[in-house]
Design a protein around this motif. Structure first.
Motif, PDB file in Angstrom:
ATOM      1  N   ALA A 158      -2.258 -20.082  16.832  1.00 51.69           N
ATOM      2  CA  ALA A 158      -2.364 -20.769  18.113  1.00 51.69           C
ATOM      3  C   ALA A 158      -2.983 -19.820  19.127  1.00 51.69           C
ATOM      4  CB  ALA A 158      -0.994 -21.235  18.586  1.00 51.69           C
ATOM      5  N   GLU A 159      -3.856 -20.372  19.998  1.00 47.96           N
ATOM      6  CA  GLU A 159      -4.514 -19.560  21.026  1.00 47.96           C
ATOM      7  C   GLU A 159      -3.732 -19.545  22.329  1.00 47.96           C
ATOM      8  OE1 GLU A 159      -8.603 -20.403  21.676  1.00 47.96           O
ATOM      9  OE2 GLU A 159      -9.040 -20.798  19.559  1.00 47.96           O
ATOM     10  N   THR A 160      -2.910 -20.561  22.573  1.00 49.38           N
ATOM     11  CA  THR A 160      -2.180 -20.677  23.839  1.00 49.38           C
ATOM     12  C   THR A 160      -0.700 -20.887  23.567  1.00 49.38           C
ATOM     13  OG1 THR A 160      -2.378 -23.087  23.999  1.00 49.38           O
ATOM     14  CG2 THR A 160      -4.206 -21.761  24.872  1.00 49.38           C
ATOM     15  N   GLY A 161       0.090 -20.705  24.622  1.00 52.43           N
ATOM     16  CA  GLY A 161       1.509 -20.939  24.495  1.00 52.43           C
ATOM     17  C   GLY A 161       1.835 -22.401  24.236  1.00 52.43           C
ATOM     18  N   GLN A 162       1.129 -23.301  24.899  1.00 53.19           N
ATOM     19  CA  GLN A 162       1.387 -24.722  24.710  1.00 53.19           C
ATOM     20  C   GLN A 162       1.052 -25.159  23.291  1.00 53.19           C
ATOM     21  OE1 GLN A 162       2.902 -26.835  27.048  1.00 53.19           O
ATOM     22  NE2 GLN A 162       3.092 -27.936  25.108  1.00 53.19           N
ATOM     23  N   GLU A 163      -0.057 -24.663  22.766  1.00 52.90           N
ATOM     24  CA  GLU A 163      -0.416 -24.988  21.383  1.00 52.90           C
ATOM     25  C   GLU A 163       0.653 -24.487  20.425  1.00 52.90           C
ATOM     26  OE1 GLU A 163      -4.056 -24.147  18.172  1.00 52.90           O
ATOM     27  OE2 GLU A 163      -4.244 -23.560  20.286  1.00 52.90           O
ATOM     28  N   ALA A 164       1.166 -23.279  20.676  1.00 59.25           N
ATOM     29  CA  ALA A 164       2.220 -22.729  19.822  1.00 59.25           C
ATOM     30  C   ALA A 164       3.488 -23.563  19.907  1.00 59.25           C
ATOM     31  CB  ALA A 164       2.508 -21.289  20.222  1.00 59.25           C
ATOM     32  N   ALA A 165       3.855 -23.984  21.121  1.00 58.57           N
ATOM     33  CA  ALA A 165       5.054 -24.800  21.295  1.00 58.57           C
ATOM     34  C   ALA A 165       4.927 -26.131  20.571  1.00 58.57           C
ATOM     35  CB  ALA A 165       5.322 -25.015  22.785  1.00 58.57           C
ATOM     36  N   ASN A 166       3.729 -26.718  20.607  1.00 55.54           N
ATOM     37  CA  ASN A 166       3.505 -27.981  19.896  1.00 55.54           C
ATOM     38  C   ASN A 166       3.647 -27.798  18.394  1.00 55.54           C
ATOM     39  OD1 ASN A 166       3.004 -29.250  22.343  1.00 55.54           O
ATOM     40  ND2 ASN A 166       0.783 -29.045  22.185  1.00 55.54           N
ATOM     41  N   LYS A 171       7.018 -27.982  12.850  1.00 53.65           N
ATOM     42  CA  LYS A 171       7.295 -27.236  11.625  1.00 53.65           C
ATOM     43  C   LYS A 171       8.436 -26.253  11.854  1.00 53.65           C
ATOM     44  CE  LYS A 171       2.574 -27.263   9.729  1.00 53.65           C
ATOM     45  NZ  LYS A 171       1.465 -26.410   9.210  1.00 53.65           N
ATOM     46  N   GLN A 172       9.072 -25.876  10.765  1.00 53.52           N
ATOM     47  CA  GLN A 172      10.119 -24.862  10.835  1.00 53.52           C
ATOM     48  C   GLN A 172       9.537 -23.525  10.388  1.00 53.52           C
ATOM     49  OE1 GLN A 172      13.636 -25.158  11.947  1.00 53.52           O
ATOM     50  NE2 GLN A 172      12.856 -23.066  12.140  1.00 53.52           N
ATOM     51  N   TYR A 173       9.213 -22.681  11.350  1.00 56.96           N
ATOM     52  CA  TYR A 173       8.654 -21.373  11.036  1.00 56.96           C
ATOM     53  C   TYR A 173       9.773 -20.357  10.820  1.00 56.96           C
ATOM     54  CZ  TYR A 173       4.186 -23.286  12.571  1.00 56.96           C
ATOM     55  OH  TYR A 173       3.055 -24.050  12.692  1.00 56.96           O
ATOM     56  N   ASP A 174       9.515 -19.438   9.909  1.00 56.70           N
ATOM     57  CA  ASP A 174      10.488 -18.376   9.641  1.00 56.70           C
ATOM     58  C   ASP A 174      10.379 -17.252  10.665  1.00 56.70           C
ATOM     59  OD1 ASP A 174      11.733 -19.191   6.959  1.00 56.70           O
ATOM     60  OD2 ASP A 174       9.580 -19.357   6.566  1.00 56.70           O
ATOM     61  N   LYS A 199      13.565 -26.790  16.687  1.00 56.31           N
ATOM     62  CA  LYS A 199      13.431 -26.035  15.446  1.00 56.31           C
ATOM     63  C   LYS A 199      13.253 -24.560  15.806  1.00 56.31           C
ATOM     64  CE  LYS A 199      11.440 -29.885  12.827  1.00 56.31           C
ATOM     65  NZ  LYS A 199      10.311 -30.334  11.977  1.00 56.31           N
ATOM     66  N   PRO A 200      14.330 -23.913  16.237  1.00 62.21           N
ATOM     67  CA  PRO A 200      14.201 -22.530  16.727  1.00 62.21           C
ATOM     68  C   PRO A 200      13.714 -21.585  15.640  1.00 62.21           C
ATOM     69  CG  PRO A 200      16.507 -23.118  16.407  1.00 62.21           C
ATOM     70  CD  PRO A 200      15.722 -24.384  16.261  1.00 62.21           C
ATOM     71  N   ILE A 201      12.892 -20.633  16.051  1.00 57.77           N
ATOM     72  CA  ILE A 201      12.377 -19.618  15.136  1.00 57.77           C
ATOM     73  C   ILE A 201      13.317 -18.419  15.199  1.00 57.77           C
ATOM     74  CG2 ILE A 201      10.416 -18.142  14.565  1.00 57.77           C
ATOM     75  CD1 ILE A 201       8.588 -20.152  15.903  1.00 57.77           C
ATOM     76  N   ALA A 202      13.851 -18.049  14.070  1.00 60.48           N
ATOM     77  CA  ALA A 202      14.886 -17.009  14.045  1.00 60.48           C
ATOM     78  C   ALA A 202      14.346 -15.643  14.441  1.00 60.48           C
ATOM     79  CB  ALA A 202      15.516 -16.947  12.656  1.00 60.48           C
ATOM     80  N   HIS A 203      13.109 -15.350  14.053  1.00 60.08           N
ATOM     81  CA  HIS A 203      12.567 -14.007  14.256  1.00 60.08           C
ATOM     82  C   HIS A 203      11.253 -14.091  15.030  1.00 60.08           C
ATOM     83  CE1 HIS A 203      15.479 -12.673  11.241  1.00 60.08           C
ATOM     84  NE2 HIS A 203      15.066 -13.694  10.510  1.00 60.08           N
ATOM     85  N   VAL A 204      11.221 -13.490  16.211  1.00 65.71           N
ATOM     86  CA  VAL A 204      10.016 -13.489  17.046  1.00 65.71           C
ATOM     87  C   VAL A 204       9.747 -12.054  17.494  1.00 65.71           C
ATOM     88  CG1 VAL A 204       8.884 -14.360  19.119  1.00 65.71           C
ATOM     89  CG2 VAL A 204      10.482 -15.833  17.862  1.00 65.71           C
TER      90      VAL A 204
END
Length: 244
Positions: A158-166, A171-174, A199-204
């Motif tokens: 994703a290039e932007t924060g909004q795109e990443a949030a969408n 999806k459920q990312y690890d 769908k919270p991401i556990a590791h960021v």
């Protein structure tokens, strides 16, 4: 050269002191290490941290014995003797930032995770899915390549924060690697969305070009697993990935 700064703490609740002790423990990985002062400490206190809601804190601030020590007051009605005051409600990163202005810690590079959990030895684990967020195509390609070298080949970009949030809503990312400098929101804002969504991401992990201990504290308190270089150093990135 590393140095240890003792902080005299007066007042504060058990919960607040627990949080402060955790931050002091994190600083043990830095060139400037903060530690709770006690009468048996090897050196005098370099600063006093005073809870304005405590009667003892005002006595401490007004004591002539503390004329040569900087006093940081948390709360209202700060005495004129204190060096600086922060109103309640407060956030610990604000306190650490104030301390940093005095002791000038060098840029740190620490992992924010507590000791990693025991390795998951269950067989036939599905491949992990990553979310890479950065406005820089070169950085996204670099991170994707580093992930592939670590055996992690499933990733969306994703290039932007909004795109990443969408993407995160669908999806459920690890785990996710997020560039702090996004065009539409700060890394802190996106971190909050990724950690608290449906769908919270556990590791960021956040990547940033210039980092201070206070920013590491803010990232840790916000739920980030690491605050890394931008682009991330291979060894630091690999060390974080091994914790996932």
């Amino acid at each position: 050269m590393a140095q240890r700064i003792y902080i005299k703490v007066v007042g504060f609740s058990d919960e607040e002191r627990h949080a402060l002790n955790t931050l002091f423990r994190l600083s043990e990985q830095c060139l400037v290490m903060y530690q709770l002062w006690s009468p048996t400490a090897r050196a005098p206190a370099g600063m006093a941290l005073l809870d304005g809601d405590s009667y003892e804190a005002r006595l401490e601030a007004e004591s002539p014995l503390n004329g040569n020590i900087r006093m940081l007051w948390v709360g209202s009605d700060a005495p004129p003797q204190v060096w600086r005051s922060l109103p309640r409600p407060f956030a610990w990163p604000e306190v650490i930032e104030a301390m940093d202005t005095v002791f000038q810690p060098a840029s740190v590079d620490l992992d924010l995770d507590l000791p990693p959990p025991e390795e998951d030895t269950r067989p036939h684990r599905p491949p992990k899915l990553a979310l890479i967020v950065s406005p820089s195509r070169d950085e996204r390609l670099y991170i994707r390549a580093r992930l592939a070298l670590a055996g992690l080949t499933q990733a969306d970009e994703a290039e932007t924060g909004q795109e990443a949030a969408n993407l995160a809503r669908g999806k459920q990312y690890d785990f996710s690697v997020v560039d702090f400098q996004l065009p539409d929101m700060t890394g802190w804002d996106l971190l909050r969305q990724l950690k608290q969504g449906k769908k919270p991401i556990a590791h960021v992990a956040l990547t940033k070009s210039q980092r201070s201990f206070a920013e590491h504290v803010r990232a840790w308190m916000g739920g980030a697993g690491a605050l890394l270089d931008s682009p991330p150093h291979p060894q630091r990135l690999n060390a974080w990935l091994r914790r996932i």
